[in-house]
Motif scaffolding. Structure first.
Motif, short mmCIF file in Angstrom:
data_model
loop_
_atom_site.label_atom_id
_atom_site.label_comp_id
_atom_site.label_asym_id
_atom_site.label_seq_id
_atom_site.Cartn_x
_atom_site.Cartn_y
_atom_site.Cartn_z
N LYS A 8 30.20 -16.28 -8.07
CA LYS A 8 29.56 -15.96 -9.34
C LYS A 8 28.05 -16.19 -9.25
CE LYS A 8 29.77 -16.97 -14.28
NZ LYS A 8 30.40 -17.80 -15.36
N GLY A 9 27.30 -15.23 -9.73
CA GLY A 9 25.84 -15.33 -9.69
C GLY A 9 25.22 -14.71 -8.45
N PHE A 10 26.07 -14.14 -7.57
CA PHE A 10 25.60 -13.45 -6.38
C PHE A 10 26.03 -11.99 -6.51
CE2 PHE A 10 25.58 -17.81 -5.37
CZ PHE A 10 24.74 -18.03 -4.29
N ALA A 11 25.22 -11.07 -6.01
CA ALA A 11 25.47 -9.65 -6.24
C ALA A 11 25.54 -8.87 -4.94
CB ALA A 11 24.38 -9.06 -7.13
N ASP A 12 26.41 -7.86 -4.92
CA ASP A 12 26.40 -6.85 -3.87
C ASP A 12 25.54 -5.69 -4.35
OD1 ASP A 12 28.39 -8.26 -2.35
OD2 ASP A 12 29.91 -7.48 -3.72
N LEU A 13 24.61 -5.25 -3.53
CA LEU A 13 23.72 -4.17 -3.93
C LEU A 13 23.97 -2.94 -3.06
CD1 LEU A 13 20.35 -6.10 -4.43
CD2 LEU A 13 21.93 -5.32 -6.19
N PHE A 14 24.36 -1.87 -3.70
CA PHE A 14 24.55 -0.58 -3.04
C PHE A 14 23.58 0.42 -3.68
CE2 PHE A 14 28.60 -2.65 -2.19
CZ PHE A 14 28.91 -2.22 -0.92
N PRO A 15 23.32 1.55 -3.01
CA PRO A 15 22.56 2.61 -3.67
C PRO A 15 23.30 3.05 -4.95
CG PRO A 15 22.73 3.04 -1.32
CD PRO A 15 23.67 1.90 -1.63
N PRO A 16 22.58 3.38 -6.02
CA PRO A 16 21.12 3.52 -6.07
C PRO A 16 20.38 2.21 -6.37
CG PRO A 16 22.06 4.23 -8.14
CD PRO A 16 23.23 3.88 -7.26
N GLU A 17 21.11 1.12 -6.70
CA GLU A 17 20.43 -0.12 -7.05
C GLU A 17 19.66 -0.68 -5.86
OE1 GLU A 17 19.29 -2.73 -10.06
OE2 GLU A 17 20.41 -0.83 -10.14
N GLY A 120 19.18 -9.84 -15.38
CA GLY A 120 17.92 -9.97 -14.64
C GLY A 120 17.73 -11.31 -13.98
N ARG A 121 18.75 -12.20 -14.02
CA ARG A 121 18.60 -13.51 -13.39
C ARG A 121 19.93 -13.88 -12.75
NH1 ARG A 121 16.28 -18.38 -16.87
NH2 ARG A 121 14.34 -17.30 -16.36
N MET A 122 19.92 -14.09 -11.45
CA MET A 122 21.12 -14.42 -10.69
C MET A 122 20.90 -15.73 -9.93
SD MET A 122 23.19 -11.91 -11.36
CE MET A 122 24.44 -11.85 -10.07
N ARG A 123 21.98 -16.29 -9.39
CA ARG A 123 21.86 -17.52 -8.61
C ARG A 123 21.28 -17.25 -7.23
NH1 ARG A 123 27.60 -20.02 -10.83
NH2 ARG A 123 26.71 -20.84 -12.76
N GLN A 124 21.58 -16.10 -6.66
CA GLN A 124 20.78 -15.60 -5.54
C GLN A 124 19.94 -14.48 -6.11
OE1 GLN A 124 22.36 -14.60 -1.55
NE2 GLN A 124 21.17 -12.73 -1.69
N PHE A 125 18.64 -14.68 -6.11
CA PHE A 125 17.73 -13.67 -6.64
C PHE A 125 16.69 -13.37 -5.58
CE2 PHE A 125 16.29 -17.87 -7.70
CZ PHE A 125 14.91 -17.86 -7.57
N HIS A 126 15.86 -12.40 -5.85
CA HIS A 126 14.88 -11.96 -4.85
C HIS A 126 13.48 -11.99 -5.45
CE1 HIS A 126 18.74 -10.37 -3.54
NE2 HIS A 126 18.27 -10.36 -2.32
N GLY A 308 9.77 -11.45 -9.79
CA GLY A 308 11.23 -11.45 -9.70
C GLY A 308 11.74 -10.02 -9.57
N MET A 309 12.38 -9.72 -8.45
CA MET A 309 12.76 -8.33 -8.18
C MET A 309 13.90 -7.85 -9.06
SD MET A 309 12.29 -8.36 -4.02
CE MET A 309 12.45 -6.59 -3.81
N GLU A 310 14.83 -8.75 -9.42
CA GLU A 310 15.90 -8.34 -10.33
C GLU A 310 15.34 -7.94 -11.69
OE1 GLU A 310 18.14 -10.18 -7.08
OE2 GLU A 310 16.25 -10.66 -8.09
N ARG A 311 14.34 -8.70 -12.16
CA ARG A 311 13.69 -8.35 -13.43
C ARG A 311 13.02 -6.98 -13.33
NH1 ARG A 311 11.90 -12.95 -16.37
NH2 ARG A 311 13.75 -14.24 -16.56
N LEU A 312 12.29 -6.78 -12.23
CA LEU A 312 11.59 -5.51 -12.06
C LEU A 312 12.58 -4.35 -11.97
CD1 LEU A 312 8.81 -6.45 -9.47
CD2 LEU A 312 8.54 -6.09 -11.92
N ALA A 313 13.71 -4.59 -11.32
CA ALA A 313 14.71 -3.52 -11.17
C ALA A 313 15.21 -3.03 -12.52
CB ALA A 313 15.88 -4.01 -10.32
N LEU A 314 15.25 -3.93 -13.52
CA LEU A 314 15.68 -3.52 -14.86
C LEU A 314 14.71 -2.51 -15.48
CD1 LEU A 314 16.72 -6.99 -16.36
CD2 LEU A 314 18.24 -5.17 -15.54
N LEU A 315 13.46 -2.55 -15.03
CA LEU A 315 12.44 -1.69 -15.62
C LEU A 315 12.24 -0.38 -14.87
CD1 LEU A 315 9.76 -4.44 -16.32
CD2 LEU A 315 11.16 -3.27 -18.02
#
Length: 416
Positions: A8-17, A120-126, A308-315
């Motif tokens: 929980k709090g960790f994400a798998d990222l695939f295209p297009p994300e 926009g906020r995860m336990r593993q973030f970038h 914070g890249m997750e925050r930016l990704a939301l925009l």
């Protein structure tokens, strides 16, 4: 057997994300290099002492949020919760100050904090970080804000604003700390949130920055940092603001803006988005002139920012995967090996494309080409193999023609 699922709090990222993250990193390398920044790559794991000494024993990060564990030799290690301390450690350990009077460094990658996951906020973030080490010039503060502003604009973001403040220095900050502590002691602290009741004695600056409405109301008449600045800090801050004014970069002087990490002093700033809801900050940073000395290095100044890249990704609007130039559809089993050679020759010439690994019907292969979104489908069957030809099909118009394999590069170049 049960499936193993992600933590929980960790994400798998695939295209297009995941394409958004590639885009953010590529844009960072382009923009930051214009300012003379060089990329560094650092460990994800550091000695726990590094973060306790730099961030501060009483901060929320160290107290509640770090992933800390003993290794097999019972040494306390921590997954990095932020990047600045690691960059400074590497700067000191590798004696970068002896090579460059001013070092401009940037890094990007994962950080780890045990927080409640939310949008926009995860336990593993970038994060993407820039650090400028070796100068106390106010011009460097202004340049840093130009840099982050250019970066965010380079991502195509708008509806942004800058909030800025000065936290004072080691000379004048204690004066404000005493005034603020006295003010907080005069409050009915039972009305503060649980975090701020603890912060009031351990990290009082953070009380000013609390987003809880009751806390904001209670501290609305708290002393202002600007009233305690020494002449040096005031001149420094005024120079930064003057440069921003001359550049036409709009900002708001936010007297309540502080940083949660102990090493910040003088200039601090945040870039806020008006399109993201309550968690509006997409970048922040400032000056940390005592940190290098605090970690055992020379007494050199420094400043930096993080996005914070997750925050930016939301925009970010949908960022498409890089488009392939061709799909080579193999219609006959005997043509598979030849198709691999043709495709590799095209890639060596700079084209991007895929090959079908098995022979199928034309209808099936064209369906596959459509799914890939290619501009051109190349068809190779037994007749084309015998004549050293290939069919070039424009997927947009449906027009197709047979060309010599020797002329394929030119034909594909016209299509692309």
């Amino acid at each position: 057997m049960s499936k193993i699922q992600k933590i929980k709090g960790f994400a798998d990222l695939f295209p297009p994300e995941s394409d958004k993250f590639v885009f953010m990193e590529q844009t960072a390398r382009d923009i930051f290099s214009r300012y003379g920044c060089q990329e560094v790559r650092l460990p994800l794991v550091e000695k726990t002492e590094l973060f306790a000494r730099s961030i501060g024993e009483e901060t929320d990060v160290v107290q509640k949020e770090m992933y800390t564990f003993p290794d097999r030799k019972n040494r306390s290690l921590t997954l990095r919760p932020e990047a600045t301390a690691g960059v400074v450690r590497a700067f000191i350990e590798n004696k970068i100050h002896s090579l460059h009077p001013i070092a401009k460094l940037f890094t990007c990658g994962p950080m780890f904090r045990y927080e409640r996951p939310q949008k926009g906020r995860m336990r593993q973030f970038h994060q993407i970080n820039v650090e400028v080490l070796g100068t106390d010039a106010p011009q460097a503060d202004a340049e840093l804000m130009f840099m982050v502003w250019s970066y965010l604009k380079g991502l195509g973001l708008d509806k942004l604003s800058i909030e800025i403040n000065s936290l004072g220095c080691r000379e004048c900050r204690p004066v404000f700390h005493e005034r603020l502590t006295s003010f907080l002691e005069g409050l009915d602290q039972s009305r503060l949130c649980e975090d701020c009741q603890r912060r009031a004695s351990t990290n009082p600056l953070r009380v000013l920055d609390c987003k809880v409405p009751t806390c904001k109301e209670l501290v609305k008449d708290a002393p202002k940092i600007s009233d305690s600045l020494c002449p040096g800090c005031r001149d420094h801050f005024d120079t930064v603001l003057s440069i921003l004014d001359q550049a036409g970069l709009a900002y708001e002087h936010n007297e309540r803006l502080v940083r949660g990490l102990d090493y910040y002093q003088r200039t601090t700033f945040e870039v806020v988005s008006h399109d993201i809801g309550a968690q509006a900050s997409v970048a922040g940073g400032g000056r940390y002139d005592g940190l290098i000395r605090q970690l055992g290095g020379p007494d050199l100044p420094g400043l930096g920012f993080a996005c914070g890249m997750e925050r930016l990704a939301l925009l970010l609007d949908k960022i498409g995967s890089p488009q392939l130039d061709f799909f080579l559809a193999v219609l006959d089993q005997q043509a598979l090996n030849k198709a691999m050679i043709i495709a590799q020759n095209l890639r060596d010439k700079g084209f991007a494309g895929e090959v079908s690994f098995e022979a199928k019907s034309v209808k099936s292969l064209l369906r596959q080409a459509n799914k890939l979104g290619v501009k051109t489908c190349l068809l190779l069957g037994p007749e084309e193999l015998e004549k050293d030809q290939i069919i070039v099909k424009d997927m947009a118009t449906g027009a197709q023609k047979a060309v010599s394999q020797n002329d394929l590069e030119q034909a594909l170049g016209l299509q692309c």
